[in-house]
Design a protein around this motif. Structure first.
Motif, mmCIF file in Angstrom:
data_model
loop_
_atom_site.group_PDB
_atom_site.id
_atom_site.type_symbol
_atom_site.label_atom_id
_atom_site.label_comp_id
_atom_site.label_asym_id
_atom_site.label_seq_id
_atom_site.Cartn_x
_atom_site.Cartn_y
_atom_site.Cartn_z
ATOM 1 N N THR A 169 -3.429 -42.678 -115.116
ATOM 2 C CA THR A 169 -3.010 -41.447 -114.458
ATOM 3 C C THR A 169 -2.187 -41.856 -113.240
ATOM 4 N N ILE A 170 -1.056 -41.208 -113.050
ATOM 5 C CA ILE A 170 -0.122 -41.530 -111.963
ATOM 6 C C ILE A 170 -0.081 -40.325 -111.026
ATOM 7 N N VAL A 171 -0.342 -40.556 -109.739
ATOM 8 C CA VAL A 171 -0.442 -39.451 -108.784
ATOM 9 C C VAL A 171 0.418 -39.717 -107.555
ATOM 10 N N ALA A 172 1.155 -38.705 -107.128
ATOM 11 C CA ALA A 172 1.885 -38.741 -105.858
ATOM 12 C C ALA A 172 1.219 -37.737 -104.923
ATOM 13 N N TYR A 173 1.153 -38.102 -103.655
ATOM 14 C CA TYR A 173 0.554 -37.251 -102.628
ATOM 15 C C TYR A 173 1.614 -36.895 -101.596
ATOM 16 N N ALA A 174 1.387 -35.814 -100.876
ATOM 17 C CA ALA A 174 2.292 -35.406 -99.799
ATOM 18 C C ALA A 174 1.478 -34.761 -98.687
ATOM 19 N N SER A 175 2.034 -34.784 -97.489
ATOM 20 C CA SER A 175 1.385 -34.165 -96.335
ATOM 21 C C SER A 175 1.925 -32.756 -96.128
ATOM 22 N N PHE A 176 1.027 -31.854 -95.798
ATOM 23 C CA PHE A 176 1.373 -30.456 -95.587
ATOM 24 C C PHE A 176 0.678 -29.957 -94.329
ATOM 25 N N ASP A 177 1.300 -28.975 -93.678
ATOM 26 C CA ASP A 177 0.538 -28.321 -92.622
ATOM 27 C C ASP A 177 -0.431 -27.358 -93.312
ATOM 28 N N GLU A 178 -1.365 -26.842 -92.555
ATOM 29 C CA GLU A 178 -2.443 -26.053 -93.144
ATOM 30 C C GLU A 178 -1.935 -24.823 -93.900
ATOM 31 N N ALA A 179 -0.932 -24.144 -93.364
ATOM 32 C CA ALA A 179 -0.394 -22.946 -94.024
ATOM 33 C C ALA A 179 0.252 -23.314 -95.363
ATOM 34 N N GLU A 180 1.059 -24.384 -95.382
ATOM 35 C CA GLU A 180 1.669 -24.844 -96.640
ATOM 36 C C GLU A 180 0.604 -25.245 -97.652
ATOM 37 N N ALA A 181 -0.407 -25.965 -97.182
ATOM 38 C CA ALA A 181 -1.457 -26.477 -98.061
ATOM 39 C C ALA A 181 -2.181 -25.349 -98.795
ATOM 40 N N LYS A 182 -2.340 -24.218 -98.137
ATOM 41 C CA LYS A 182 -3.067 -23.100 -98.748
ATOM 42 C C LYS A 182 -2.321 -22.478 -99.923
ATOM 43 N N ILE A 183 -1.000 -22.624 -99.967
ATOM 44 C CA ILE A 183 -0.221 -21.981 -101.035
ATOM 45 C C ILE A 183 0.412 -22.982 -102.005
ATOM 46 N N PHE A 184 0.360 -24.260 -101.667
ATOM 47 C CA PHE A 184 1.024 -25.261 -102.508
ATOM 48 C C PHE A 184 0.337 -25.402 -103.861
ATOM 49 N N LYS A 185 1.142 -25.528 -104.915
ATOM 50 C CA LYS A 185 0.641 -25.763 -106.273
ATOM 51 C C LYS A 185 1.213 -27.086 -106.787
ATOM 52 N N PRO A 186 0.367 -28.064 -107.086
ATOM 53 C CA PRO A 186 0.857 -29.344 -107.585
ATOM 54 C C PRO A 186 1.381 -29.214 -109.022
ATOM 55 N N ARG A 187 2.228 -30.146 -109.396
ATOM 56 C CA ARG A 187 2.733 -30.209 -110.768
ATOM 57 C C ARG A 187 1.850 -31.185 -111.553
ATOM 58 N N VAL A 188 1.269 -30.720 -112.626
ATOM 59 C CA VAL A 188 0.418 -31.560 -113.465
ATOM 60 C C VAL A 188 1.065 -31.658 -114.840
ATOM 61 N N VAL A 189 1.336 -32.891 -115.262
ATOM 62 C CA VAL A 189 2.011 -33.138 -116.532
ATOM 63 C C VAL A 189 1.041 -33.866 -117.453
ATOM 64 N N ARG A 190 0.793 -33.277 -118.598
ATOM 65 C CA ARG A 190 -0.038 -33.924 -119.612
ATOM 66 C C ARG A 190 0.883 -34.405 -120.719
ATOM 67 N N VAL A 191 0.669 -35.632 -121.155
ATOM 68 C CA VAL A 191 1.552 -36.224 -122.160
ATOM 69 C C VAL A 191 0.779 -36.525 -123.443
ATOM 70 N N ASP A 192 1.542 -36.685 -124.523
ATOM 71 C CA ASP A 192 0.941 -37.066 -125.801
ATOM 72 C C ASP A 192 0.884 -38.594 -125.900
ATOM 73 N N ARG A 193 0.550 -39.117 -127.065
ATOM 74 C CA ARG A 193 0.400 -40.571 -127.237
ATOM 75 C C ARG A 193 1.701 -41.337 -127.052
ATOM 76 N N GLU A 194 2.837 -40.660 -127.169
ATOM 77 C CA GLU A 194 4.137 -41.299 -126.979
ATOM 78 C C GLU A 194 4.712 -41.037 -125.576
ATOM 79 N N ASN A 195 3.872 -40.550 -124.674
ATOM 80 C CA ASN A 195 4.291 -40.239 -123.299
ATOM 81 C C ASN A 195 5.374 -39.172 -123.257
ATOM 82 N N ARG A 196 5.257 -38.217 -124.128
ATOM 83 C CA ARG A 196 6.184 -37.098 -124.123
ATOM 84 C C ARG A 196 5.408 -35.820 -123.821
#
Length: 117
Positions: A86-113
């Motif tokens: 699993t590969i994860v990137a993190y970022a810093s947010f102020d509290e107001a941004e953090a409350k509304i931010f939605k991360p991007r989650v990508v699920r892949v198949d066996r061929e990484n597609r």
């Protein structure tokens, strides 16, 4: 106050190559980079599902739609071809941004597609 949140994640990708003698980094298919919102040279954490190893490196681009997830340099010692990671990137947010931010989650198949919905 700043808080650190997961910005994006690629789940259960299969390592396609581990090259100890290449430039240190992780090469990721351009389509996956775009879907996860990862930037070139961005620091990412890698979690090896097979071994429990956890390590950081930086992103380089692999050709779009190639399915490439290659570990290069020292990172190649921490996973083998075929390992699920699993590969994860993190970022810093102020509290107001953090409350509304939605991360991007990508699920892949066996061929990484990204499977169709």
């Amino acid at each position: 106050m700043q808080v650190t949140l997961m910005k994006g994640r690629i789940d259960l990708a299969s390592v396609t190559e581990a090259d100890l003698h290449s430039e240190g980094s992780i090469s990721i298919d351009r389509a996956l980079l775009d879907a996860a919102g990862f930037l070139i040279n961005e620091r990412v954490q890698i979690y090896n599902i097979e071994t429990g190893a956890r390590f950081a490196t930086y992103v380089i681009e692999a050709p779009r739609w190639s399915g490439t997830i290659d570990l290069n340099g020292a990172a190649a010692r921490l996973a083998m071809t075929g390992d699920k990671i699993t590969i994860v990137a993190y970022a810093s947010f102020d509290e107001a941004e953090a409350k509304i931010f939605k991360p991007r989650v990508v699920r892949v198949d066996r061929e990484n597609r990204i499977p169709p919905d």
